[in-house]
Write an enzyme that holds these catalytic residues in place. Sequence first.
Site, PDB file in Angstrom:
ATOM      1  N   ASN A 221       0.858  -1.184   0.000  1.00 15.97           N
ATOM      2  CA  ASN A 221       0.000   0.000   0.000  1.00 15.97           C
ATOM      3  C   ASN A 221       0.897   1.238   0.000  1.00 15.97           C
ATOM      4  O   ASN A 221       1.471   1.600   1.023  1.00 15.97           O
ATOM      5  CB  ASN A 221      -0.905  -0.019   1.244  1.00 15.97           C
ATOM      6  CG  ASN A 221      -1.789   1.212   1.339  1.00 15.97           C
ATOM      7  OD1 ASN A 221      -1.913   1.990   0.393  1.00 15.97           O
ATOM      8  ND2 ASN A 221      -2.407   1.403   2.490  1.00 15.97           N
TER       9      ASN A 221
ATOM     10  N   LYS B  62       0.031   4.279  -0.308  1.00 10.82           N
ATOM     11  CA  LYS B  62      -0.632   5.436   0.294  1.00 10.82           C
ATOM     12  C   LYS B  62      -0.412   6.673  -0.598  1.00 10.82           C
ATOM     13  O   LYS B  62      -0.410   6.542  -1.816  1.00 10.82           O
ATOM     14  CB  LYS B  62      -0.146   5.633   1.727  1.00 10.82           C
ATOM     15  CG  LYS B  62      -0.323   4.363   2.569  1.00 10.82           C
ATOM     16  CD  LYS B  62      -0.041   4.572   4.034  1.00 10.82           C
ATOM     17  CE  LYS B  62      -0.243   3.263   4.796  1.00 10.82           C
ATOM     18  NZ  LYS B  62      -0.058   3.434   6.253  1.00 10.82           N
TER      19      LYS B  62
ATOM     20  N   HIS C  87      -9.410   0.876   5.024  1.00 12.51           N
ATOM     21  CA  HIS C  87      -8.155   1.093   5.744  1.00 12.51           C
ATOM     22  C   HIS C  87      -8.405   2.068   6.888  1.00 12.51           C
ATOM     23  O   HIS C  87      -9.227   2.976   6.781  1.00 12.51           O
ATOM     24  CB  HIS C  87      -7.082   1.642   4.792  1.00 12.51           C
ATOM     25  CG  HIS C  87      -5.712   1.627   5.373  1.00 12.51           C
ATOM     26  ND1 HIS C  87      -5.269   2.605   6.245  1.00 12.51           N
ATOM     27  CD2 HIS C  87      -4.681   0.756   5.230  1.00 12.51           C
ATOM     28  CE1 HIS C  87      -4.024   2.333   6.596  1.00 12.51           C
ATOM     29  NE2 HIS C  87      -3.646   1.222   5.997  1.00 12.51           N
TER      30      HIS C  87
ATOM     31  N   GLU D 180      -6.880   4.537   7.918  1.00 10.43           N
ATOM     32  CA  GLU D 180      -6.698   5.949   7.581  1.00 10.43           C
ATOM     33  C   GLU D 180      -7.911   6.497   6.850  1.00 10.43           C
ATOM     34  O   GLU D 180      -8.253   7.675   6.995  1.00 10.43           O
ATOM     35  CB  GLU D 180      -5.421   6.108   6.748  1.00 10.43           C
ATOM     36  CG  GLU D 180      -4.174   5.865   7.587  1.00 10.43           C
ATOM     37  CD  GLU D 180      -2.946   5.459   6.797  1.00 10.43           C
ATOM     38  OE1 GLU D 180      -1.922   5.163   7.439  1.00 10.43           O
ATOM     39  OE2 GLU D 180      -3.017   5.430   5.546  1.00 10.43           O
TER      40      GLU D 180
ATOM     41  N   GLU E 181      -4.931  -4.993  10.685  1.00  9.77           N
ATOM     42  CA  GLU E 181      -3.909  -3.990  10.944  1.00  9.77           C
ATOM     43  C   GLU E 181      -4.201  -3.292  12.267  1.00  9.77           C
ATOM     44  O   GLU E 181      -5.086  -2.436  12.339  1.00  9.77           O
ATOM     45  CB  GLU E 181      -3.876  -2.944   9.824  1.00  9.77           C
ATOM     46  CG  GLU E 181      -3.359  -3.450   8.497  1.00  9.77           C
ATOM     47  CD  GLU E 181      -2.975  -2.293   7.589  1.00  9.77           C
ATOM     48  OE1 GLU E 181      -1.865  -2.310   7.069  1.00  9.77           O
ATOM     49  OE2 GLU E 181      -3.789  -1.373   7.412  1.00  9.77           O
TER      50      GLU E 181
ATOM     51  N   GLY F 104       3.024   2.212  10.940  1.00  9.17           N
ATOM     52  CA  GLY F 104       4.020   3.262  10.794  1.00  9.17           C
ATOM     53  C   GLY F 104       4.731   3.650  12.072  1.00  9.17           C
ATOM     54  O   GLY F 104       5.475   4.627  12.093  1.00  9.17           O
TER      55      GLY F 104
ATOM     56  N   SER G 106       3.759  -2.154  10.455  1.00 10.43           N
ATOM     57  CA  SER G 106       5.218  -2.147  10.620  1.00 10.43           C
ATOM     58  C   SER G 106       5.852  -3.462  10.191  1.00 10.43           C
ATOM     59  O   SER G 106       6.782  -3.970  10.834  1.00 10.43           O
ATOM     60  CB  SER G 106       5.598  -1.813  12.071  1.00 10.43           C
ATOM     61  OG  SER G 106       5.190  -0.506  12.410  1.00 10.43           O
TER      62      SER G 106
END
Length: 252
Positions: free
Chosen positions: A12, A14, A99, A101, A169, A175, A214
Amino acid sequence: MTDIIRPLIAGNWKMNGLKASAAEFEAMLAGAPSVAAKADLLVCPPATLIAAFADKARGAKSLAVGAQDCHPGASGAHTGDISAEMLADAGASAVIVGHSERRADHGESDLMVRQKAQAAWRAGLTAIVCIGETRQQRDAGQTLDICRGQLDLSLPDQAKPDNLVVAYEPIWAIGTGLTPTVGDIEQIHRFIRDFLAARFNREGAGIRILYGGSVKPSNAEELMAVANVNGALVGGASLKASDFLAIAAGCP
């Protein structure tokens, strides 16, 4: 890793990537055959690069191109949005939906995620549906309850291994360099597998469950060896061909 399920390593990108990023994608294409025996590879660049990358990957059997989001509708007055049909037309074979985000930045509900997954199916795309808990929810012992609710409401009926991938996730690990313990991951992936098998019967037993959060070359082999981890949804490490291919090489 479940032996009967072929792993998927999905990148991904992003909101990263310009035309110059084609060099990294070409390096992935060149290296993909070396890990083809271990896993399927999928790269999800920003929408601006999907068509160009799909053209480069045309005919390649070891690396496919996907997308990061879609609108539930097939067309209409939705300025700035992209339909699943448009993604398929550009050469995508899969799309990430739900996702964290998107859920956080755009307020996407489980119902919206479900509608987007249905849109992906309508266009012939595989839907990669993301679920996961925040650090606050984890600390409160709510991880399984949160995942159960997201699975229940975000997944459409009639899911099959060829039209659905579930990506777990933990939001607090994305991250940050932090990852749950192997024991935690094994527990949650077993929970997801049991949910899928109960709801979708034999089909649910074969749906791929990816771990994300991560994932990097240094921990890929350990993570991919966990039971019911059928691959990874990779963020930052998927921007570099060497890292992305090394993660795939970590599959059993």
